[in-house]
Write a protein that holds these residues in place. Structure first.
Motif, PDB file in Angstrom:
ATOM      1  N   LYS A  74      -1.933   3.795  -7.422  1.00 26.74           N
ATOM      2  CA  LYS A  74      -0.604   3.331  -7.035  1.00 26.74           C
ATOM      3  C   LYS A  74      -0.546   2.890  -5.576  1.00 26.74           C
ATOM      4  CE  LYS A  74       1.972   6.151 -10.356  1.00 26.74           C
ATOM      5  NZ  LYS A  74       3.012   7.197 -10.520  1.00 26.74           N
ATOM      6  N   CYS A  75      -1.456   3.438  -4.766  1.00 27.59           N
ATOM      7  CA  CYS A  75      -1.418   3.167  -3.326  1.00 27.59           C
ATOM      8  C   CYS A  75      -2.474   2.172  -2.880  1.00 27.59           C
ATOM      9  CB  CYS A  75      -1.594   4.471  -2.546  1.00 27.59           C
ATOM     10  SG  CYS A  75      -0.447   5.771  -3.024  1.00 27.59           S
ATOM     11  N   ASN A  76      -3.264   1.655  -3.815  1.00 25.02           N
ATOM     12  CA  ASN A  76      -4.348   0.759  -3.443  1.00 25.02           C
ATOM     13  C   ASN A  76      -4.483  -0.353  -4.472  1.00 25.02           C
ATOM     14  OD1 ASN A  76      -6.634  -0.506  -2.524  1.00 25.02           O
ATOM     15  ND2 ASN A  76      -7.969   1.274  -2.668  1.00 25.02           N
ATOM     16  N   THR A 133       5.808   7.868  -3.459  1.00 26.33           N
ATOM     17  CA  THR A 133       4.446   8.383  -3.287  1.00 26.33           C
ATOM     18  C   THR A 133       3.796   7.723  -2.062  1.00 26.33           C
ATOM     19  OG1 THR A 133       3.589   6.678  -4.779  1.00 26.33           O
ATOM     20  CG2 THR A 133       4.138   8.818  -5.760  1.00 26.33           C
ATOM     21  N   CYS A 134       2.474   7.865  -1.948  1.00 23.22           N
ATOM     22  CA  CYS A 134       1.690   7.250  -0.866  1.00 23.22           C
ATOM     23  C   CYS A 134       2.174   7.712   0.502  1.00 23.22           C
ATOM     24  CB  CYS A 134       1.728   5.725  -0.947  1.00 23.22           C
ATOM     25  SG  CYS A 134       1.318   5.045  -2.562  1.00 23.22           S
ATOM     26  N   TYR A 178       0.807  -1.224   0.000  1.00 26.97           N
ATOM     27  CA  TYR A 178       0.000   0.000   0.000  1.00 26.97           C
ATOM     28  C   TYR A 178       0.837   1.270   0.000  1.00 26.97           C
ATOM     29  CZ  TYR A 178      -3.925  -3.077   1.024  1.00 26.97           C
ATOM     30  OH  TYR A 178      -4.880  -4.061   0.960  1.00 26.97           O
ATOM     31  N   THR A 179       2.127   1.140  -0.192  1.00 27.48           N
ATOM     32  CA  THR A 179       2.984   2.318  -0.282  1.00 27.48           C
ATOM     33  C   THR A 179       3.962   2.156  -1.436  1.00 27.48           C
ATOM     34  OG1 THR A 179       4.657   1.438   1.257  1.00 27.48           O
ATOM     35  CG2 THR A 179       2.846   2.721   2.211  1.00 27.48           C
ATOM     36  N   GLU A 180       4.462   3.277  -1.902  1.00 29.13           N
ATOM     37  CA  GLU A 180       5.508   3.324  -2.920  1.00 29.13           C
ATOM     38  C   GLU A 180       6.631   4.201  -2.395  1.00 29.13           C
ATOM     39  OE1 GLU A 180       5.774   1.811  -5.826  1.00 29.13           O
ATOM     40  OE2 GLU A 180       3.837   0.787  -5.778  1.00 29.13           O
ATOM     41  N   GLY A 232      -0.351   7.076   3.406  1.00 27.63           N
ATOM     42  CA  GLY A 232      -0.362   5.708   3.907  1.00 27.63           C
ATOM     43  C   GLY A 232       0.801   5.434   4.844  1.00 27.63           C
ATOM     44  N   LYS A 233       1.979   5.928   4.500  1.00 24.30           N
ATOM     45  CA  LYS A 233       3.142   5.733   5.369  1.00 24.30           C
ATOM     46  C   LYS A 233       2.929   6.382   6.728  1.00 24.30           C
ATOM     47  CE  LYS A 233       6.255   5.733   1.368  1.00 24.30           C
ATOM     48  NZ  LYS A 233       7.330   6.486   0.684  1.00 24.30           N
TER      49      LYS A 233
END
Length: 456
Positions: free
Chosen positions: A293-295, A232-233, A227-229, A236-237
């Motif tokens: 990208k995050c999901n 990005t994201c 769920y993280t990049e 979420g982090k």
């Protein structure tokens, strides 16, 4: 002759539908408390609504949903797939769930108002609570049929916000029930360890505590991976790291010497359950992030096999892992509400249930033995109700709203007749996880802050 006997048996059981939960005149009901029987039957109504909602999400029902007045149409009324996050078939299924859950919530809200201030089974309204099931079923069906003919307009948009608030509150109720379950579990096994002078019970508590913390750490690692990049994201982090830090803090607080002196039954088992549930709610929040990208749960595959990473590529996805796990926890917590009262005074006060006094419990045991001989349920609320009728129905209202948001993946109706995933769902779940942690922390420090109050 056999047909006549069968018909008589069916008529005998049918009298239970129109009579009270004790069902004195028939032997088809079990010898149990009428308070438990009534709650289970109302819970069955809720599960029936959930089942219908799940059926509404099946692709085969879409062709029938097109005939209803709130379908997505263009021009001469020919259904078309809309450009948006979800196609028209999914739009119909999700809006059908909105209406089914609206009917379920309206049914229980009616009983919430009707059962206000009922103090014992001698109240005339208690007969309505514990009987007339056939007529209740007719009312439930009538509300459901009427809900499917509500013109869309702004209904879905307004009802979405009702679902958000109700789901937030039900997430907190789930946490309260889990904390209470962990407390009872810890108390039971510690008691058995002292009675039998066996270390096996301590080993069992240690094993499950380590297991829950291990699952929590594994969940954190998987959320960071999927769920993280790296670039990005960021949200979420932050959510994962912050909730992990808060869980560590409440776990340390649970074993502080002052907390242990004030709350001898508090420990790492309860903290591990709260930590695991917090990670689960965090996972639910990340699964609602509207960024591809995050999901990984956002569907992106078109009918021709092409994968796109934009709104045009989204299609219907009926089930994903967060929805399935959320549905299972929902079912277990709802049954938990229906079957038992807590052993803890604070939880009973919060959930509007009561402990059974010893004298009353002895009387109920005598009644239960008599009921078992006569093959019927017995009335255990003549001297006072064992739970708040009104609050129980209100919990089922919140449960209806929560399951609506769970089955629709928290998608919000948009301005152009499309269902879109928004950050609202993410923030509601994250705030619910924070509120749950604060609630658990309060149960730990409240005896220290208010030493004059009884928290035993």
């Amino acid at each position: 002759m056999g047909a006549c006997l069968g018909a008589c048996s069916l008529l005998s059981c049918a009298s239970c539908l129109c009579g009270s939960a004790p069902c004195i005149l028939c032997s088809c009901c079990p010898a149990s408390r009428n308070s438990t029987v009534s709650r289970l039957i109302f819970t069955f109504f809720l599960f029936l609504g959930v089942l219908v909602s799940i059926i509404m999400l099946s692709p085969g029902v879409e062709s029938q949903l097109y005939k209803l007045p709130w379908v997505c149409e263009e021009g001469a009324g020919i259904p078309t797939a809309l450009q948006g996050y979800i196609d028209c078939g999914s739009l119909l299924g999700y809006r059908a769930v909105y209406r089914m859950c609206f009917a379920t919530a309206a049914f229980f809200f009616f009983f919430t108002l009707l059962m206000l201030c009922v103090s014992s089974s001698r109240d005339p309204r208690a007969a309505i609570q514990n009987g007339f099931w056939f007529f209740k079923f007719l009312i439930f069906v009538g509300i459901t049929v009427g809900a499917f003919y509500i013109p869309d307009g702004s209904f879905s948009n307004i009802w979405f916000y009702f679902g958000v608030v109700g789901s937030f509150l039900f997430i907190l109720i789930q946490l309260v029930l889990l904390i209470d379950f962990a407390h009872s579990w810890n108390q039971l096994w510690l008691g058995k360890a002292e009675e039998r002078d066996s270390r096996a019970w301590y080993a069992g508590l240690f094993f499950f505590t380590v297991l829950f913390y291990s699952l929590s750490i594994t969940a954190v690692a998987l959320m960071f991976i999927y769920y993280t990049e790296p670039s990005t994201c960021h949200e979420g982090k932050i959510f994962i790291s912050l909730n992990l830090t808060l869980c560590v803090c409440v776990s340390i607080a649970a074993v502080l010497p002052k907390v242990q002196n004030a709350q001898p039954n508090s420990g790492l088992l309860q903290a591990s359950v709260v930590t695991l549930y917090t990670m689960f709610v965090t996972w639910l929040a990340l699964s609602s992030v509207p960024e591809q990208k995050c999901n990984p749960h956002l569907p992106t595959q078109l009918g021709n096999g092409t994968v796109l990473a934009g709104p045009e590529g989204y299609q219907t996805q009926w089930w994903d892992a967060p929805s399935i796990v959320g549905l299972i926890i929902f079912l277990l917590c709802t049954l938990f509400i229906s079957l038992r009262s807590s052993d803890h005074r604070q939880v009973n006060s919060l959930m509007q249930t009561e402990e059974c006094p010893p004298m009353l419990q002895a009387t109920q045991q005598q009644q239960q033995q008599l009921a078992a001989c006569e093959g019927r349920a017995f009335d255990n609320e003549q001297d006072g109700v064992t739970y708040s009728y009104s609050f129980f129905h209100f919990c089922l209202v919140l449960a209806s709203l929560h399951i609506m948001m769970t089955l629709t993946n928290w998608y919000k109706p948009g301005e152009t007749q499309k269902m879109i995933s928004t950050w609202t769902a993410v923030w509601v779940k994250i705030c619910a996880s924070w509120a749950g942690l604060l609630l658990y922390l309060w149960t730990l420090v409240a005896p220290l802050l208010m030493p004059n109050r009884d928290f035993s």
